[in-house]
Motif scaffolding. Structure first.
Motif, short mmCIF file in Angstrom:
data_model
loop_
_atom_site.label_atom_id
_atom_site.label_comp_id
_atom_site.label_asym_id
_atom_site.label_seq_id
_atom_site.Cartn_x
_atom_site.Cartn_y
_atom_site.Cartn_z
N GLN A 262 85.49 71.78 26.28
CA GLN A 262 84.79 72.99 26.72
C GLN A 262 84.21 73.83 25.60
OE1 GLN A 262 86.96 75.35 29.59
NE2 GLN A 262 85.99 77.25 28.94
N ASN A 263 84.88 73.94 24.48
CA ASN A 263 84.52 74.93 23.46
C ASN A 263 85.08 74.49 22.11
OD1 ASN A 263 87.29 75.51 23.72
ND2 ASN A 263 86.88 77.00 25.32
N PRO A 264 84.82 75.27 21.04
CA PRO A 264 85.34 74.86 19.72
C PRO A 264 86.85 74.65 19.69
CG PRO A 264 83.67 76.54 19.45
CD PRO A 264 83.91 76.43 20.93
N ASN A 265 87.59 75.41 20.48
CA ASN A 265 89.05 75.24 20.50
C ASN A 265 89.47 73.94 21.19
OD1 ASN A 265 89.53 77.66 19.15
ND2 ASN A 265 89.41 78.83 21.04
N SER A 266 88.52 73.26 21.80
CA SER A 266 88.81 71.99 22.46
C SER A 266 88.53 70.79 21.56
CB SER A 266 87.96 71.86 23.73
OG SER A 266 88.12 72.98 24.57
N ALA A 267 87.97 71.03 20.37
CA ALA A 267 87.56 69.93 19.49
C ALA A 267 88.74 69.05 19.09
CB ALA A 267 86.85 70.48 18.25
N ALA A 268 89.85 69.64 18.69
CA ALA A 268 91.00 68.84 18.26
C ALA A 268 91.61 68.06 19.42
CB ALA A 268 92.05 69.73 17.59
N PRO A 269 91.91 68.69 20.56
CA PRO A 269 92.47 67.88 21.65
C PRO A 269 91.51 66.82 22.17
CG PRO A 269 92.16 70.18 22.35
CD PRO A 269 91.94 70.12 20.88
N LEU A 270 90.20 67.07 22.11
CA LEU A 270 89.23 66.05 22.51
C LEU A 270 89.28 64.87 21.56
CD1 LEU A 270 86.88 64.99 24.24
CD2 LEU A 270 85.33 66.33 22.79
N ALA A 271 89.27 65.14 20.27
CA ALA A 271 89.33 64.05 19.28
C ALA A 271 90.61 63.24 19.45
CB ALA A 271 89.22 64.62 17.87
N LYS A 272 91.71 63.91 19.74
CA LYS A 272 92.98 63.20 19.94
C LYS A 272 92.93 62.30 21.17
CE LYS A 272 95.73 66.68 17.52
NZ LYS A 272 96.67 67.82 17.66
N LYS A 273 92.24 62.74 22.22
CA LYS A 273 92.10 61.90 23.42
C LYS A 273 91.23 60.67 23.12
CE LYS A 273 92.98 64.60 27.56
NZ LYS A 273 93.94 63.65 28.15
N VAL A 274 90.18 60.86 22.32
CA VAL A 274 89.33 59.73 21.92
C VAL A 274 90.16 58.72 21.14
CG1 VAL A 274 87.36 59.02 20.52
CG2 VAL A 274 87.19 61.06 21.96
N ILE A 275 90.94 59.22 20.19
CA ILE A 275 91.79 58.34 19.37
C ILE A 275 92.78 57.59 20.26
CG2 ILE A 275 93.60 58.32 17.61
CD1 ILE A 275 92.01 60.75 16.35
N ALA A 276 93.40 58.29 21.20
CA ALA A 276 94.37 57.64 22.10
C ALA A 276 93.71 56.54 22.91
CB ALA A 276 95.00 58.69 23.02
N MET A 277 92.49 56.80 23.38
CA MET A 277 91.79 55.77 24.15
C MET A 277 91.45 54.57 23.28
SD MET A 277 88.39 56.04 26.55
CE MET A 277 87.83 54.56 27.39
N LEU A 278 91.01 54.82 22.07
CA LEU A 278 90.69 53.71 21.16
C LEU A 278 91.93 52.89 20.84
CD1 LEU A 278 88.24 55.53 18.73
CD2 LEU A 278 87.66 53.68 20.32
N LYS A 279 93.05 53.54 20.59
CA LYS A 279 94.29 52.83 20.28
C LYS A 279 94.73 51.99 21.48
CE LYS A 279 94.89 54.62 16.13
NZ LYS A 279 94.60 53.81 14.94
N ALA A 280 94.54 52.53 22.69
CA ALA A 280 94.94 51.81 23.89
C ALA A 280 94.08 50.57 24.12
CB ALA A 280 94.85 52.72 25.10
N GLN A 281 92.84 50.59 23.60
CA GLN A 281 91.92 49.46 23.79
C GLN A 281 92.15 48.35 22.76
OE1 GLN A 281 88.02 51.32 23.64
NE2 GLN A 281 87.98 51.64 25.86
N GLN A 282 92.93 48.64 21.73
CA GLN A 282 93.13 47.64 20.67
C GLN A 282 94.02 46.49 21.15
OE1 GLN A 282 94.56 49.92 17.29
NE2 GLN A 282 92.49 50.33 16.58
#
Length: 195
Positions: free
Chosen positions: A175-195
């Motif tokens: 949603q906003n700048p304060n969401s940048a870290a949790p968003l990046a962590k969700k992307v990382i979690a999805m990438l790790k799950a796809q490995q």
């Protein structure tokens, strides 16, 4: 862009920056950076100074797409043909496509191979109308919340400045700048799950 860059780098991913024509963007808000953010910005200044052109992006060489916020996406990325190509191709190949704050403007017009809007019927968030000030209302071509809803997305938001991340399959939005870290962590979690 600094927080996602740091988190993705620490997770072992190499990040390329790109812009519509391969030119350097305008830095805004630098005066608001904390010392550790200013240090990181200095460390990556050479990379930021030489972004790739969007037309040169070969999606087969990337595992995810992350579009940061700022005013730029509102003017430069909505319905941009190369952004649409990159996003649709990666989305249809089940790679994470993510954007924060005003970044989801880049997704608002993306058409898939079935001639449907990518965001149609999808749960998303972005900078909410409640968070937009007078300058945005006077200068932006549209309010992002309105555009996403008009284009048939299912929009939700937290109160202003609260972090809020929405994932719908491999489409992730913050949603906003304060969401940048949790968003990046969700992307990382999805990438790790796809490995």
């Amino acid at each position: 862009v600094l927080t996602p860059y740091k988190l993705l780098s620490q997770a072992g991913y190499t990040i390329d920056f790109a812009s519509p024509k391969g030119d350097q963007g305008v830095q805004a808000g630098r005066r608001f950076l904390e010392d550790h953010q200013e240090k990181l910005l200095s460390e990556i200044s050479d990379i930021l100074a030489q972004p790739k052109a969007l037309s040169d992006i070969d999606t087969s060489k990337y595992v995810a797409l992350y579009i940061p916020g700022g005013a730029g996406p509102m003017f430069d990325l909505y319905n941009h043909p190369e952004v649409n190509r990159i996003t649709a191709t990666m989305y249809e190949n089940n790679k994470p496509v993510s954007a924060d704050c005003h970044g989801p403007a880049a997704f608002a017009g993306v058409m898939l191979s079935n001639n449907e809007l990518m965001i149609k019927g999808k749960k998303v968030t972005a900078k909410s109308n409640a968070e937009e000030g007078d300058w945005a209302r006077s200068n932006y071509p549209f309010l992002l919340e309105d555009k996403l809803i008009d284009n048939h997305a299912i929009f939700s938001a937290a109160p202003p400045e609260e972090p809020w991340v929405v994932q719908d399959g491999n489409l992730l939005t913050g949603q906003n700048p304060n969401s940048a870290a949790p968003l990046a962590k969700k992307v990382i979690a999805m990438l790790k799950a796809q490995q």
